[in-house]
Design an enzyme around this catalytic site. Structure first.
Site, PDB file in Angstrom:
ATOM      1  N   ASP A 204       0.865  -1.182   0.000  1.00 29.00           N
ATOM      2  CA  ASP A 204       0.000   0.000   0.000  1.00 29.00           C
ATOM      3  C   ASP A 204       0.903   1.234   0.000  1.00 29.00           C
ATOM      4  O   ASP A 204       2.000   1.202   0.560  1.00 29.00           O
ATOM      5  CB  ASP A 204      -0.871   0.031   1.260  1.00 29.00           C
ATOM      6  CG  ASP A 204      -2.031  -0.956   1.193  1.00 29.00           C
ATOM      7  OD1 ASP A 204      -2.125  -1.690   0.204  1.00 29.00           O
ATOM      8  OD2 ASP A 204      -2.833  -0.966   2.141  1.00 29.00           O
ATOM      9  N   ASP A 206       0.421   3.891   1.636  1.00 28.24           N
ATOM     10  CA  ASP A 206       0.339   4.661   2.878  1.00 28.24           C
ATOM     11  C   ASP A 206       0.957   3.941   4.076  1.00 28.24           C
ATOM     12  O   ASP A 206       0.750   4.334   5.214  1.00 28.24           O
ATOM     13  CB  ASP A 206      -1.131   5.019   3.172  1.00 28.24           C
ATOM     14  CG  ASP A 206      -2.042   3.796   3.135  1.00 28.24           C
ATOM     15  OD1 ASP A 206      -1.534   2.668   3.240  1.00 28.24           O
ATOM     16  OD2 ASP A 206      -3.270   3.979   2.990  1.00 28.24           O
ATOM     17  N   TRP A 266     -13.311  -1.580  -2.498  1.00 27.98           N
ATOM     18  CA  TRP A 266     -12.514  -1.865  -1.314  1.00 27.98           C
ATOM     19  C   TRP A 266     -12.814  -3.253  -0.735  1.00 27.98           C
ATOM     20  O   TRP A 266     -13.974  -3.637  -0.596  1.00 27.98           O
ATOM     21  CB  TRP A 266     -12.799  -0.799  -0.247  1.00 27.98           C
ATOM     22  CG  TRP A 266     -11.986  -0.979   0.983  1.00 27.98           C
ATOM     23  CD1 TRP A 266     -10.749  -0.450   1.242  1.00 27.98           C
ATOM     24  CD2 TRP A 266     -12.336  -1.768   2.120  1.00 27.98           C
ATOM     25  NE1 TRP A 266     -10.312  -0.864   2.478  1.00 27.98           N
ATOM     26  CE2 TRP A 266     -11.270  -1.667   3.029  1.00 27.98           C
ATOM     27  CE3 TRP A 266     -13.449  -2.551   2.452  1.00 27.98           C
ATOM     28  CZ2 TRP A 266     -11.269  -2.314   4.258  1.00 27.98           C
ATOM     29  CZ3 TRP A 266     -13.445  -3.208   3.673  1.00 27.98           C
ATOM     30  CH2 TRP A 266     -12.367  -3.079   4.566  1.00 27.98           C
ATOM     31  N   GLU A 269      -9.877  -8.596  -1.598  1.00 26.77           N
ATOM     32  CA  GLU A 269      -8.821  -9.122  -2.480  1.00 26.77           C
ATOM     33  C   GLU A 269      -7.654  -9.696  -1.686  1.00 26.77           C
ATOM     34  O   GLU A 269      -7.066 -10.708  -2.074  1.00 26.77           O
ATOM     35  CB  GLU A 269      -8.360  -8.035  -3.467  1.00 26.77           C
ATOM     36  CG  GLU A 269      -7.303  -7.044  -2.998  1.00 26.77           C
ATOM     37  CD  GLU A 269      -7.711  -6.180  -1.811  1.00 26.77           C
ATOM     38  OE1 GLU A 269      -8.922  -5.992  -1.597  1.00 26.77           O
ATOM     39  OE2 GLU A 269      -6.814  -5.705  -1.105  1.00 26.77           O
ATOM     40  N   ASP A 270      -7.361  -9.087  -0.530  1.00 25.85           N
ATOM     41  CA  ASP A 270      -6.257  -9.612   0.287  1.00 25.85           C
ATOM     42  C   ASP A 270      -6.622 -10.983   0.872  1.00 25.85           C
ATOM     43  O   ASP A 270      -5.777 -11.871   0.983  1.00 25.85           O
ATOM     44  CB  ASP A 270      -5.867  -8.610   1.386  1.00 25.85           C
ATOM     45  CG  ASP A 270      -7.072  -8.093   2.174  1.00 25.85           C
ATOM     46  OD1 ASP A 270      -8.219  -8.245   1.705  1.00 25.85           O
ATOM     47  OD2 ASP A 270      -6.864  -7.545   3.275  1.00 25.85           O
ATOM     48  N   MET A 296       0.412   3.588   9.336  1.00 28.20           N
ATOM     49  CA  MET A 296      -0.355   3.951   8.147  1.00 28.20           C
ATOM     50  C   MET A 296      -0.710   5.430   8.236  1.00 28.20           C
ATOM     51  O   MET A 296      -1.163   5.887   9.282  1.00 28.20           O
ATOM     52  CB  MET A 296      -1.629   3.121   8.022  1.00 28.20           C
ATOM     53  CG  MET A 296      -2.300   3.293   6.673  1.00 28.20           C
ATOM     54  SD  MET A 296      -3.828   2.361   6.468  1.00 28.20           S
ATOM     55  CE  MET A 296      -5.011   3.546   7.065  1.00 28.20           C
ATOM     56  N   HIS A 299      -6.130   8.328   6.784  1.00 29.16           N
ATOM     57  CA  HIS A 299      -6.881   8.785   5.608  1.00 29.16           C
ATOM     58  C   HIS A 299      -8.308   8.285   5.696  1.00 29.16           C
ATOM     59  O   HIS A 299      -8.602   7.315   6.412  1.00 29.16           O
ATOM     60  CB  HIS A 299      -6.217   8.274   4.324  1.00 29.16           C
ATOM     61  CG  HIS A 299      -6.265   6.775   4.182  1.00 29.16           C
ATOM     62  ND1 HIS A 299      -7.389   6.098   3.766  1.00 29.16           N
ATOM     63  CD2 HIS A 299      -5.327   5.833   4.421  1.00 29.16           C
ATOM     64  CE1 HIS A 299      -7.129   4.797   3.743  1.00 29.16           C
ATOM     65  NE2 HIS A 299      -5.882   4.600   4.155  1.00 29.16           N
ATOM     66  N   ARG A 301     -11.814   6.960   3.388  1.00 27.49           N
ATOM     67  CA  ARG A 301     -12.032   6.107   2.228  1.00 27.49           C
ATOM     68  C   ARG A 301     -12.048   6.968   0.970  1.00 27.49           C
ATOM     69  O   ARG A 301     -12.682   8.017   0.943  1.00 27.49           O
ATOM     70  CB  ARG A 301     -13.376   5.374   2.400  1.00 27.49           C
ATOM     71  CG  ARG A 301     -13.733   4.352   1.353  1.00 27.49           C
ATOM     72  CD  ARG A 301     -12.848   3.114   1.335  1.00 27.49           C
ATOM     73  NE  ARG A 301     -12.530   2.540   2.634  1.00 27.49           N
ATOM     74  CZ  ARG A 301     -13.366   1.807   3.363  1.00 27.49           C
ATOM     75  NH1 ARG A 301     -14.564   1.538   2.946  1.00 27.49           N
ATOM     76  NH2 ARG A 301     -12.994   1.317   4.525  1.00 27.49           N
TER      77      ARG A 301
HETATM   78  C1  UD2 Z   1      -6.728  -2.172   3.683  1.00 25.28           C
HETATM   79  C2  UD2 Z   1      -5.478  -3.000   3.459  1.00 25.28           C
HETATM   80  C3  UD2 Z   1      -5.151  -3.040   1.967  1.00 25.28           C
HETATM   81  C4  UD2 Z   1      -6.306  -3.581   1.154  1.00 25.28           C
HETATM   82  C5  UD2 Z   1      -7.553  -2.769   1.505  1.00 25.28           C
HETATM   83  C6  UD2 Z   1      -8.814  -3.374   0.912  1.00 25.28           C
HETATM   84  C7  UD2 Z   1      -4.347  -2.223   5.452  1.00 25.28           C
HETATM   85  C8  UD2 Z   1      -3.228  -1.429   5.952  1.00 25.28           C
HETATM   86  N1  UD2 Z   1      -4.399  -2.361   4.137  1.00 25.28           N
HETATM   87  O1  UD2 Z   1      -6.392  -0.845   3.313  1.00 25.28           O
HETATM   88  O2  UD2 Z   1      -4.002  -3.809   1.726  1.00 25.28           O
HETATM   89  O3  UD2 Z   1      -6.470  -4.941   1.422  1.00 25.28           O
HETATM   90  O4  UD2 Z   1      -7.789  -2.682   2.907  1.00 25.28           O
HETATM   91  O5  UD2 Z   1      -8.849  -3.200  -0.461  1.00 25.28           O
HETATM   92  O6  UD2 Z   1      -5.148  -2.723   6.197  1.00 25.28           O
HETATM   93  N2  UD2 Z   1      -5.363   3.197  -3.365  1.00 25.28           N
HETATM   94  C9  UD2 Z   1      -5.069   4.353  -4.110  1.00 25.28           C
HETATM   95  N3  UD2 Z   1      -6.076   5.173  -4.498  1.00 25.28           N
HETATM   96  C10 UD2 Z   1      -7.367   4.925  -4.190  1.00 25.28           C
HETATM   97  C11 UD2 Z   1      -7.670   3.764  -3.451  1.00 25.28           C
HETATM   98  C12 UD2 Z   1      -6.659   2.929  -3.030  1.00 25.28           C
HETATM   99  O7  UD2 Z   1      -3.902   4.633  -4.392  1.00 25.28           O
HETATM  100  O8  UD2 Z   1      -8.239   5.721  -4.581  1.00 25.28           O
HETATM  101  C13 UD2 Z   1      -4.283   2.237  -3.038  1.00 25.28           C
HETATM  102  C14 UD2 Z   1      -3.279   2.796  -2.074  1.00 25.28           C
HETATM  103  O9  UD2 Z   1      -2.034   2.215  -2.307  1.00 25.28           O
HETATM  104  C15 UD2 Z   1      -3.874   2.342  -0.750  1.00 25.28           C
HETATM  105  C16 UD2 Z   1      -4.345   0.940  -1.112  1.00 25.28           C
HETATM  106  O10 UD2 Z   1      -4.825   1.076  -2.431  1.00 25.28           O
HETATM  107  O11 UD2 Z   1      -2.926   2.349   0.286  1.00 25.28           O
HETATM  108  C17 UD2 Z   1      -5.417   0.366  -0.180  1.00 25.28           C
HETATM  109  O12 UD2 Z   1      -6.521   1.252  -0.086  1.00 25.28           O
HETATM  110  P1  UD2 Z   1      -6.886   2.029   1.285  1.00 25.28           P
HETATM  111  O13 UD2 Z   1      -5.639   2.534   1.873  1.00 25.28           O
HETATM  112  O14 UD2 Z   1      -7.945   3.010   0.990  1.00 25.28           O
HETATM  113  O15 UD2 Z   1      -7.549   0.904   2.153  1.00 25.28           O
HETATM  114  P2  UD2 Z   1      -7.220   0.458   3.657  1.00 25.28           P
HETATM  115  O16 UD2 Z   1      -6.330   1.389   4.341  1.00 25.28           O
HETATM  116  O17 UD2 Z   1      -8.485   0.096   4.330  1.00 25.28           O
HETATM  117 MN    MN Z   2      -4.759   2.671   3.766  1.00 25.23          MN
END
Ligand code: UD2
Ligand code: MN
Length: 353
Positions: A204, A206, A266, A269-270, A296, A299, A301
Site C-alpha cells: 500500500d 500509505d 474496497w 482481495e487480500d 499507516m 486517511h 475512504r
Molecule cells: C486495507 C489493506 C489493503 C487492502 C484494503 C482493501 C491495510 C493497511 N491495508 O487498506 O491492503 O487490502 O484494505 O482493499 O489494512 N489506493 C489508491 N487510491 C485509491 C484507493 C486505493 O492509491 O483511490 C491504493 C493505495 O495504495 C492504498 C491501497 O490502495 O494504500 C489500499 O486502499 P486504502 O488505503 O484506501 O484501504 P485500507 O487502508 O483500508
Molecule cells: Mn490505507
C-alpha cells in the site's frame, strides 16, 4: 562617585577600544564560518527528520554522494573485482525508526537525499551482490501526498537492506471502482519485462515500516510484512489477515496464478490472496510483532473505492475461481510510462467492472 579623573578616562578609552576590536574580530570569524557553511544549511533544515541516521550509514557503507564519490577508475580490473553476496543481516540497519509525517518533505528533497538511485528508482549495493532482485509494486490513484512519504522513508531503508530493487507505481486511469489486486498483477508483469526480478513486494502507498530489520524481500513461504499496524493497535486484526504489505517470490506468485482480477472496490482481495496461498498448501511467514510494526498515514475512504458488496461471496469461491482468474487471464492497456530518479510510474487502463 559622579566624575572620574582625566587619567582614569584615557585608561577607560583604551579598554573600550580593545573591547570593540575583539567584538569586530569575533564577528568576522563568525561571518566567515557562516558563509562557508551556507551550502549545508539546506541539510540542517531537515535535522528533525529521521532519515539522517540512515543516510549517515549509507555514506559509511560506500553508497556515495557527489562529494564522497571516489575518482572513476579507467582500469576495469578494479571494478571487476570479485564481490561477495551481501550478508543475511545487513550491517548498517538502524533498528527502530521514528516515522512521522511532516510537511517538510518534497520529492526534490528525496531526490537530493538519494543520489545513488538510477532512473526508475533502481538501486543495487556497490560493495556486495544483493541476495535478491526485488520489484516494489504500489497500487495507486490520486495519493501523491502519501507517495511522497513512502519514497522519502523507503528509499533509504531499502538501500540499507542491501537489496537490488526497483520501484513500480501502477496507476489506475479513469473513474471506475479501484482494483487493487489487478494493479498488483500488472506491476508484476511490467516489472518482469524490465529486469530479472525474483521477488515482488506488494505495498500500500500509505504504509511505512517502523523498523528497518523488517526486510522487504522474499522468504521460503509467502510473507506478510505489515503485521502490527498502528491503525489496529499494533496487532493483527485477524489471524489470516494478509493486507498492507506482502512479498512473494516469482515461484510462489505463479504457484497461486497471481492475484484475482475481479475485485472492484474496497476489500476482500487480500483475503482471496490468502486463500490462494493456503489452498496451494503454502503457509504465511511473518516477522516478529515488534520488528513488524508499521504506521499507516491516516486517511478516509477514497472516492471510487467503496466497499465491494460482492466480496464475501467472492472469497467463499476462491478454490473454484483461482485457476481461471489470475496472472494467466490478465489483460490491460498501458497508457503511459514515466521514469523518474525515484520511481517508474505506469498508467494503465484496467478495463471495466
Ligand atoms: C486495507 C489493506 C489493503 C487492502 C484494503 C482493501 C491495510 C493497511 N491495508 O487498506 O491492503 O487490502 O484494505 O482493499 O489494512 N489506493 C489508491 N487510491 C485509491 C484507493 C486505493 O492509491 O483511490 C491504493 C493505495 O495504495 C492504498 C491501497 O490502495 O494504500 C489500499 O486502499 P486504502 O488505503 O484506501 O484501504 P485500507 O487502508 O483500508
Ligand atoms: Mn490505507
Amino acid at each position: 562617585m559622579r566624575y572620574a579623573s582625566g587619567n582614569a578616562f584615557s585608561f577607560m578609552d583604551k579598554i573600550c577600544a580593545l573591547v570593540v576590536l575583539l567584538c569586530f574580530l569575533h564577528i568576522s570569524v563568525v561571518l566567515v564560518y557562516y558563509i562557508r557553511n551556507a551550502d549545508s544549511s539546506q541539510t540542517l533544515k531537515t535535522t528533525n527528520l529521521q532519515n539522517h541516521q540512515i543516510h549517515r550509514k549509507l555514506t559509511e557503507q560506500g553508497v556515495t554522494t557527489e562529494e564522497t564519490k571516489p575518482p572513476s577508475v579507467s582500469n576495469d580490473t578494479e571494478t571487476e573485482r570479485k564481490l561477495e553476496t551481501c550478508p543475511d543481516n545487513p550491517p548498517n540497519l538502524v533498528g527502530p525508526l521514528r516515522i512521522e509525517f511532516s510537511d517538510l518533505v518534497t520529492l526534490d528533497l528525496v531526490r537530493e537525499q538519494n543520489p545513488a538511485l538510477q532512473p526508475g528508482g533502481r538501486f543495487k549495493p556497490q560493495d556486495c551482490i544483493a541476495q535478491q532482485k526485488v520489484a516494489m509494486i504500489i497500487p495507486f490513484r490520486n495519493r501523491d501526498e502519501h507517495l511522497k512519504f513512502w519514497l522519502y522513508y523507503m528509499h533509504p531503508i531499502l538501500q540499507n537492506q542491501q537489496l537490488d530493487y526497483g520501484i513500480y507505481i501502477i496507476i489506475q486511469d479513469g473513474d471506475d471502482a479501484f482494483n487493487r489486486a489487478k494493479l498488483l498483477n500488472i506491476g508484476y508483469a511490467e516489472a518482469l519485462k524490465e529486469y530479472d526480478y525474483q521477488c515482488f513486494v506488494f505495498s500500500d502507498v500509505d504504509l511505512i515500516p517502523m523498523d528497518d530489520r523488517n526486510i522487504y524481500k522474499c522468504f521460503s513461504q509467502p510473507r506478510h510484512l505489515s503485521v502490527s499496524m498502528d491503525k489496529f493497535g499494533f496487532r493483527l486484526p485477524y489471524a489470516t489477515f494478509f493486507g498492507g504489505v506482502s512479498s512473494l517470490s516469482k515461484e510462489q506468485y505463479l504457484n497461486i496464478n497471481g492475484f484475482p482480477n475481479n475485485y472492484w472496490g474496497w476489500g476482500g482481495e487480500d483475503d482471496d490472496i490468502f486463500n490462494r496461498i493456503s489452498i496451494k498448501g503454502m503457509s504465511i511467514s511473518r516477522p516478529d510483532g515488534m520488528i513488524g510494526r508499521c504506521r499507516m498515514i491516516r486517511h478516509g475512504r477514497d472516492k471510487l473505492n467503496d466497499p465491494n458488496p460482492q466480496r464475501f461471496d467472492q472469497i467463499a469461491h476462491t478454490r473454484q475461481t483461482m485457476g481461471q482468474d489470475g496472472i494467466s487471464s490478465l489483460s490491460y492497456k498501458i497508457l503511459n510510462v514515466e521514469k523518474d530518479q525515484l520511481f517508474t510510474k505506469i498508467t494503465v487502463d484496467v478495463g471495466k467492472p
